[in-house]
Structure formats: structure tokens, C-alpha cells
Design a protein around this motif. Structure first.
Motif, PDB file in Angstrom:
ATOM      1  N   TYR A 111      17.126 102.085   3.587  1.00 46.11           N
ATOM      2  CA  TYR A 111      16.877 100.698   3.203  1.00 46.11           C
ATOM      3  C   TYR A 111      18.103  99.790   3.346  1.00 46.11           C
ATOM      4  O   TYR A 111      18.004  98.598   3.072  1.00 46.11           O
ATOM      5  CB  TYR A 111      16.374 100.635   1.756  1.00 46.11           C
ATOM      6  N   PRO A 140      14.094  92.277   2.696  1.00 46.90           N
ATOM      7  CA  PRO A 140      13.156  92.148   1.583  1.00 46.90           C
ATOM      8  C   PRO A 140      11.734  92.568   1.960  1.00 46.90           C
ATOM      9  O   PRO A 140      11.306  92.416   3.117  1.00 46.90           O
ATOM     10  CB  PRO A 140      13.225  90.655   1.241  1.00 46.90           C
ATOM     11  N   GLY A 154       9.847  90.590  -3.586  1.00 45.12           N
ATOM     12  CA  GLY A 154      10.515  90.749  -2.289  1.00 45.12           C
ATOM     13  C   GLY A 154      10.177  89.653  -1.306  1.00 45.12           C
ATOM     14  O   GLY A 154      10.384  89.813  -0.094  1.00 45.12           O
ATOM     15  N   GLN A 159      14.957  99.440  -5.561  1.00 45.89           N
ATOM     16  CA  GLN A 159      13.836  99.774  -4.691  1.00 45.89           C
ATOM     17  C   GLN A 159      12.890 100.746  -5.386  1.00 45.89           C
ATOM     18  O   GLN A 159      11.667 100.589  -5.328  1.00 45.89           O
ATOM     19  CB  GLN A 159      14.340 100.365  -3.375  1.00 45.89           C
ATOM     20  N   TYR A 175      12.347  95.993  -1.229  1.00 48.94           N
ATOM     21  CA  TYR A 175      12.822  96.046   0.154  1.00 48.94           C
ATOM     22  C   TYR A 175      11.831  96.812   1.030  1.00 48.94           C
ATOM     23  O   TYR A 175      10.971  97.534   0.546  1.00 48.94           O
ATOM     24  CB  TYR A 175      14.193  96.725   0.228  1.00 48.94           C
ATOM     25  N   ILE A 184      20.743  99.225  -4.157  1.00 48.24           N
ATOM     26  CA  ILE A 184      19.532  99.249  -3.346  1.00 48.24           C
ATOM     27  C   ILE A 184      18.544 100.318  -3.820  1.00 48.24           C
ATOM     28  O   ILE A 184      17.384 100.022  -4.110  1.00 48.24           O
ATOM     29  CB  ILE A 184      19.873  99.457  -1.858  1.00 48.24           C
ATOM     30  N   ALA A 222      19.940  94.359   4.045  1.00 46.55           N
ATOM     31  CA  ALA A 222      18.696  94.936   3.564  1.00 46.55           C
ATOM     32  C   ALA A 222      17.571  93.918   3.790  1.00 46.55           C
ATOM     33  O   ALA A 222      17.789  92.706   3.639  1.00 46.55           O
ATOM     34  CB  ALA A 222      18.789  95.293   2.082  1.00 46.55           C
TER      35      ALA A 222
END
Length: 355
Positions: A127, A268, A72, A89, A95, A85, A266
Motif C-alpha cells: 500500500y 486513497p 478514502g 488501512q 487506501y 499505513i 499511497a
């Protein structure tokens, strides 16, 4: 003397680190799609805020790959699709949660904001936020072909005259066209595998109809312009672009439903400039800015009121492609659970290898 030189060297290094930190504080490293950061919008943002934008163009697969490789790091803001996402994740932790208090949420279309928050929530934390949205469907040269559904691409009369991507959206589209709901099977890997295997057989049998599996937009658009391709599964903006050039080429929402996507904002996990990221998000969601970005991308935006500033021709094309029933029938991509893309990848590999 040696001690003095060591002290001076250390001071130089310290000053260099301070300078680097200050440069990072005034830089936004943006990982995004082509056309989502037009030059005039970037210039206005830099002038208003004092931040410098470093732009890296990418796509969903590359975004995940880059962020996974660094845990990330390397970017301050990314723009994956909403369905990409929650899974990454959960698996990779690439993220960081959104701080909604730093956002001007009144700038978003409420329903789209609420839906995206739900689809990008992991362990109670949000997120992703919505930015640009659009659809995949059918683009047809109506003088040369009549098509109403994705499976019409496989009719014998269109041998060697169609195109689509050898990617997951095609699998999902043909699954819906078969009367099944692939999204409803995400939680049942066995049933999902069986459905994808059936779709794989259909697409393998369809190979004689495929002029090429397109992997870049110029290849596809030129094929449609030349009449080599009479029908294709592709995105709405490509169809509307061709319609501007040749009215007989139209983007159609298939009977099974167009596939709807939302590209997000989003942050990181190891981004170094959250302040710049939130500044970019709030700037981009202002209606007059959002309309510029949407015009560059050729799609629509989650910014409240931006649609009133959009190009009149694009709004008319949208209305033609999406009467009320077709709009209600859009199949919006939900979050992709871990393991689903592995199942799809094996089916795509078999289709590619088949004679």
C-alpha cells in the motif's frame, strides 16, 4: 412542452456530468507535506503530462483524519509516513493496493523500496512506496551546551532552555534513551503501556527544563537562533538550516539512535484518478526531479542516483551528523499497530496536565 424542457434539462445535466468527469480525469488531487511539491516541479509536471495539480498540505494525523472521514475519498494521492499505513488501512480501509506494474521501480533505491513494501503490506498487498526520508535527533548550540543523548535535555543545568514536541516521537526517543526498544514491544500492549508510563514520568519530571513544547518550526528555529533554546529534539533539516546560519548549532545523532522516517506515496481507496497518481510518482522519482524536491524539503530521497545531484553543503552536513556508526544506529519507524497511539495519547495527556 414540459416534456421538451425536461429533456433539455436532462441533457444539460448529462453534459455537465461529462464535463465534470473529464475535469477529474485531468486533475491530480494531491494530499502532501509542505515543500514536497515545489512550484517549479508542479509546473513541469503539468506541462509534460497535461494534468492539473490540486495541492492540499497536511501532516500524518490530518491525512488519516481526512481520509477516514470520507472512506478514502477526496484525493488521488497521499503521502503518509510508512509507519502510518498498515494500521489505518487495517482499521479503516482508506487506501487501495499499489499496482506495481504501473511503476518504474528501477528508479527507486532497491533496499529502501523493499523495506517500505514490507512495512506497508497488509494481507499480502503493498500500500505504500518510499519518497522522502529523514531523521529526528538532537540540535544543540555547542557553545552553550554539551549533549549526547535525549535524556541530556533533562539535566538540571538546562532548566528553561530546551524544547521538544509533546508528541509520540519524543516518547519513543526517551524510551530508546532509557535502554529499551519500544518498537519490540508493539505486539505486547501491557509491556508497552508500562514502558510508556515510565517515559511519561521522566518527561513530567523534565517539565521545568522545557521553554516550550514546539508545534511549529518557526517557533523552534527562532528560539534556537535567539539562544533561548540551547538544545532541542527536532528534525535533521531544521538543524542543518540553523547550522548554515550559525556553525555552532549542530544536528547530532544521539547515542540512543536518531529516529528514522520515510514519507511515502499511497493511493486513497476512493481516489478517482489513479493514472495521474502513477504519473506523478514516476515523474517524482526521476533523479533530476527527485533532487529538486529533496532540495526543497531539505531531506534525502528514495530516488536512485538523486543523491549525486544534491547540494554539496547538505551532503557534507549529512556526513558530519551521520558517521557510519550513527547511520547504522538509526531507529526506523515500523508500522504502528492498532491501539498503540491510544496508549501514547493517554501518557501525553498526563504529561500535559501535570504541574
Amino acid at each position: 412542452m414540459k416534456i421538451r424542457y425536461t429533456f433539455v434539462a436532462a441533457a444539460v445535466i448529462a453534459l455537465g456530468c461529462v464535463g465534470l468527469a473529464q475535469a477529474q480525469e485531468k486533475t491530480l488531487r494531491l494530499l502532501t507535506w509542505a515543500d514536497y511539491a515545489p512550484a517549479d516541479v508542479v509546473a513541469q509536471f503539468e506541462k509534460e503530462t497535461g494534468y492539473k495539480v490540486e495541492l492540499t498540505l497536511s501532516n500524518n494525523e490530518e491525512m488519516i483524519s481526512k481520509l477516514r472521514a470520507t472512506g478514502g475519498a477526496g484525493f488521488d494521492l497521499a503521502q503518509p509516513s510508512q509507519d502510518r499505513i498498515a494500521g489505518p488501512q487495517t482499521e479503516f480501509g482508506i487506501y487501495k493496493p499499489m499496482d506495481l506494474s504501473k511503476l518504474k521501480t528501477e528508479l527507486f533505491i532497491p533496499s529502501m523500496l523493499d523495506a517500505t513494501k514490507i512495512n506497508t503490506t497488509v494481507a499480502g498487498k503493498v500500500y505504500g512506496l518510499p519518497h522522502i526520508w529523514g531523521t529526528d535527533g538532537l540540535v544543540v548550540n555547542t557553545k552553550l551546551a554539551k549533549m549526547e543523548n535525549y535524556t541530556d535535555l533533562c539535566k538540571a543545568e538546562f532548566k528553561g532552555k530546551v524544547a521538544y514536541r509533546l508528541k509520540r516521537p519524543t516518547l519513543l526517543a526517551f524510551a530508546f534513551a532509557s535502554g529499551k526498544d519500544p518498537f519490540a514491544l508493539y505486539s505486547n500492549p501491557k509491556a508497552y503501556t508500562e514502558l510508556m508510563d515510565e517515559v511519561g514520568k521522566t518527561l513530567t519530571a523534565c517539565k521545568p527544563n522545557v521553554k516550550f513544547y514546539w508545534d511549529n518550526k518557526d517557533q523552534l528555529l527562532n528560539g534556537m537562533r535567539a539562544g533561548e533554546i540551547v538544545g532541542a529534539m527536532m528534525w535533521d533539516t531544521g538543524g542543518w538550516k540553523l547550522n548554515n546560519e550559525k556553525p555552532e548549532i549542530q544536528f547530532l545523532a544521539p547515542k540512543a539512535g536518531a529516529l528514522g522516517w520515510i514519507d511515502t506515496f499511497a493511493i486513497p481507496a476512493k481516489g478517482k484518478n489513479d493514472a495521474a497518481a502513477y504519473a506523478w510518482i514516476n515523474f517524482n522519482m526521476r533523479p533530476e526531479i527527485a533532487a529538486k524536491v529533496a532540495g526543497s524539503a531539505g531531506n534525502f530521497t528514495a530516488s536512485k542516483g538523486a543523491d549525486q545531484l544534491m547540494d554539496a553543503k547538505l551532503k557534507a552536513q549529512f556526513a558530519t551528523s551521520f558517521p557510519e556508526a550513527a547511520l547504522k544506529n538509526i531507529k526506523w519507524y515500523p508500522a504502528v499497530p492498532a491501539g498503540i497511539e491510544d496508549i501514547e495519547g493517554k501518557v501525553l495527556d498526563r504529561i500535559k496536565a501535570a504541574n
